[in-house]
Enzyme design. Structure first.
Site, PDB file in Angstrom:
ATOM      1  N   GLU A  30       0.838  -1.243  -0.079  1.00  0.00           N
ATOM      2  CA  GLU A  30      -0.010   0.029   0.093  1.00  0.00           C
ATOM      3  C   GLU A  30       0.920   1.338  -0.072  1.00  0.00           C
ATOM      4  OE1 GLU A  30      -3.064   0.498  -0.455  1.00  0.00           O
ATOM      5  OE2 GLU A  30      -3.499  -1.455  -0.583  1.00  0.00           O
TER       6      GLU A  30
ATOM      7  N   TYR B 226      -6.223   6.663   4.693  1.00  0.00           N
ATOM      8  CA  TYR B 226      -6.081   5.826   3.485  1.00  0.00           C
ATOM      9  C   TYR B 226      -5.525   4.667   3.722  1.00  0.00           C
ATOM     10  CZ  TYR B 226      -5.039   3.183  -0.477  1.00  0.00           C
ATOM     11  OH  TYR B 226      -5.109   2.011  -1.397  1.00  0.00           O
TER      12      TYR B 226
ATOM     13  N   ASP C  31      -8.939   6.279  -1.837  1.00  0.00           N
ATOM     14  CA  ASP C  31      -8.119   6.888  -2.759  1.00  0.00           C
ATOM     15  C   ASP C  31      -8.608   7.879  -3.828  1.00  0.00           C
ATOM     16  OD1 ASP C  31      -8.717   5.163  -4.529  1.00  0.00           O
ATOM     17  OD2 ASP C  31      -6.674   4.445  -5.231  1.00  0.00           O
TER      18      ASP C  31
END
Length: 362
Positions: free
Chosen positions: A42, A125, A143
DNA sequence: AACCCGGGGAG
DNA sequence: CTCCCAGGGTT
């Protein structure tokens, strides 16, 4: 065409999951639910495309197979494996966070939202993405792709980056996360945005959300979300390829601030004259020769840098490093492992290419 | 060549 | 909140 009734947030998950089950790409980080692996992926995927990330992800995990290995590694080793990915603060934060996980959380990636949010480099996020994918927690991971999809489905006008529109989308996005398979849902939403609900000329004909999309019904899919544009700022810079015995001079920036901790070519804002003055003052190099080698433009969002590189012989003078932590003379062909600003990396690649082709003698 | 895109930290 | 940081893809 009539505008359909506004979708209920719960309408998204079944459509997206069905689509995802058929179209999901087979990616290395989708073969695991190890929170450390998911976390690394990520962070790498922030600002960076999937195809670029894959080799870095594999190399990084090979070098640092678990949080302990990452925490135990020197920062230089981490930056070295990040070299070429850009946005190096991500690597610094990843490293710092690994150490926090080892000292405060017993070496296990925490499953408490607030604890995760407190890790360096982990915002709303990333926390939602890792916790939903690795631990199955019902948290949103929104996102830029996800915001675009949500804005179109609900026909949300106005500035999506902030303000009331953003708050509304965050609320809708949170409600839309299903209890079952929240991690798959989050990935489906983002993948839909990146593959189907793309910024321009979205592929509405193959979109699983077309039947509930307000923007499509109103023909506004190209207008939503609205893009805000600031006027670009232009900067002129010069960089030196100081050459001595086939090696080029690199200097390491201080750990904080712009390009913190990165190796860079000596450079200044301004032209050749200011570059030579800077080489004298900061590096004790009293060269008066500078041959223009290359010019490139480097853009980041709305900042435009025109960078001119000069070849400077480094035979004279000594080198010190006021304003830098260290200097090094590096073989241009072997500079790949140094974490460098992207434009300087490109210049070194060009230099190495010239040397290899024999177009430049030292 | 012109267009577009974003996530996190600091204060 | 606002501002700062700092690369790349698509058309």
């Amino acid at each position: 065409m009539k505008t359909p009734a506004l979708a209920h947030p719960a309408d998204l998950a079944p459509r997206l999951l069905r689509w995802f089950d058929q179209h999901r790409r087979d990616l290395p980080w989708r073969r695991t639910t190890d929170p450390y692996h998911v976390w690394v992926s990520e962070v790498m995927l922030q600002q960076t495309q999937v195809t670029t990330v894959i080799p870095y992800y594999e190399g990084f995990l090979k070098a640092f197979p678990d949080v302990q290995a990452l925490a135990a590694a020197p920062l230089d080793a981490v930056l070295g494996l990040w070299a070429g990915l850009g946005y190096y603060s991500r690597a610094r934060n990843l490293h710092a966070a690994a150490r926090v996980i080892c000292t405060k959380h017993g070496g296990r990636f925490p499953d408490d939202y607030e604890a995760v949010r407190a890790l360096p480099g982990v915002g709303e996020y990333t926390a939602g993405a890792v916790l939903s994918i690795a631990y199955g927690m019902r948290l949103p991971a929104l996102d830029g792709n996800a915001f675009r999809v949500l804005a179109r489905v609900w026909g949300v006008r106005g500035e999506v980056q902030r303000g009331p529109a953003r708050r509304r989308l965050v609320a809708l996005g949170r409600e839309a996360v299903p209890t079952d398979r929240p991690g798959d849902y989050n990935q489906a939403l983002m993948e839909q945005g990146s593959q189907v609900c793309v910024p321009r000329q979205p592929h509405c004909g193959e979109c699983c959300l077309a039947d509930i999309c307000v923007a499509l019904a109103q023909g506004l899919q190209e207008q939503i979300p609205e893009s805000r544009r600031a006027a670009p700022t232009h900067v002129t810079m010069s960089a030196a390829l100081v050459l001595r015995r086939g090696k080029v001079l690199l200097a390491r920036r201080p750990p904080t601030g712009v390009w913190g901790g990165l190796w860079e070519l000596p450079n200044t804002e301004g032209d050749e004259r200011q570059l030579l003055a800077s080489l004298r003052d900061a590096f004790g190099l009293a060269s008066s020769e500078a041959v223009q080698f290359a010019r490139l433009t480097h853009g980041i969002m709305n900042r435009r840098v025109t960078l001119t590189a000069y070849l400077v012989p480094g035979n004279t003078g000594r080198s010190r490093a006021s304003g830098h932590e260290a200097v090094a003379w590096v073989d241009p062909a072997a500079a790949d492992g140094h974490a460098m600003p992207a434009p300087h990396r490109k210049l070194l690649a060009r230099l190495a290419e010239h040397l290899r082709a024999g177009r430049l003698a030292l």
